[in-house]
Motif scaffolding. Structure first.
Motif, short mmCIF file in Angstrom:
data_model
loop_
_atom_site.label_atom_id
_atom_site.label_comp_id
_atom_site.label_asym_id
_atom_site.label_seq_id
_atom_site.Cartn_x
_atom_site.Cartn_y
_atom_site.Cartn_z
N THR A 9 40.13 -1.74 42.07
CA THR A 9 40.64 -0.69 41.19
C THR A 9 39.57 -0.34 40.16
N VAL A 10 39.45 0.92 39.91
CA VAL A 10 38.45 1.41 38.97
C VAL A 10 39.10 2.42 38.03
N SER A 11 38.80 2.29 36.78
CA SER A 11 39.28 3.27 35.81
C SER A 11 38.33 4.46 35.83
N LEU A 12 38.84 5.60 36.25
CA LEU A 12 38.01 6.80 36.30
C LEU A 12 37.52 7.18 34.91
N ILE A 13 38.36 7.03 33.91
CA ILE A 13 37.98 7.38 32.54
C ILE A 13 36.83 6.49 32.08
N ASP A 14 36.92 5.18 32.33
CA ASP A 14 35.83 4.27 31.93
C ASP A 14 34.53 4.64 32.64
N TYR A 15 34.64 4.98 33.92
CA TYR A 15 33.45 5.38 34.67
C TYR A 15 32.84 6.65 34.08
N LEU A 16 33.68 7.64 33.81
CA LEU A 16 33.17 8.89 33.26
C LEU A 16 32.53 8.70 31.90
N ARG A 17 33.14 7.87 31.07
CA ARG A 17 32.55 7.57 29.75
C ARG A 17 31.18 6.92 29.89
N ALA A 18 31.09 5.96 30.78
CA ALA A 18 29.84 5.21 30.94
C ALA A 18 28.73 6.07 31.53
N SER A 19 29.10 7.01 32.39
CA SER A 19 28.08 7.81 33.06
C SER A 19 27.86 9.17 32.41
N SER A 20 28.63 9.46 31.38
CA SER A 20 28.57 10.79 30.76
C SER A 20 27.42 10.88 29.75
N LYS A 21 26.80 12.02 29.73
CA LYS A 21 25.80 12.29 28.69
C LYS A 21 26.41 13.30 27.72
N THR A 22 25.90 13.32 26.54
CA THR A 22 26.42 14.28 25.56
C THR A 22 25.78 15.64 25.79
N ILE A 23 26.55 16.67 25.51
CA ILE A 23 26.05 18.03 25.62
C ILE A 23 26.34 18.77 24.32
N ARG A 24 25.53 19.76 24.04
CA ARG A 24 25.70 20.53 22.82
C ARG A 24 26.65 21.69 23.10
N LYS A 25 27.66 21.84 22.24
CA LYS A 25 28.61 22.93 22.33
C LYS A 25 28.68 23.61 20.96
#
Length: 53
Positions: A3-19
């Motif tokens: 089992t994998v938490s998709l949210i945890d994965y996305l947080r760990a692999s996400s980079k910040t972007i400017r908005k």
């Protein structure tokens, strides 16, 4: 099965972007007055809105 938490994965692999965002002037003044960080506050509000964290 693993089992994998998709949210945890996305947080760990996400980079910040400017908005660029537009906010009412009274909120901008409150932010300045209180020394808050708009990006941090917006991130937390969006996470709360979408049930993340």
């Amino acid at each position: 099965m693993v089992t994998v938490s998709l949210i945890d994965y996305l947080r760990a692999s996400s980079k910040t972007i400017r908005k660029n965002v537009t906010v009412p002037s009274y909120l901008s003044e409150l932010v300045k007055k209180n020394g808050d960080n708009v990006s941090e506050m917006l991130t937390k509000a969006l996470e709360k809105r979408y049930g993340i964290g």
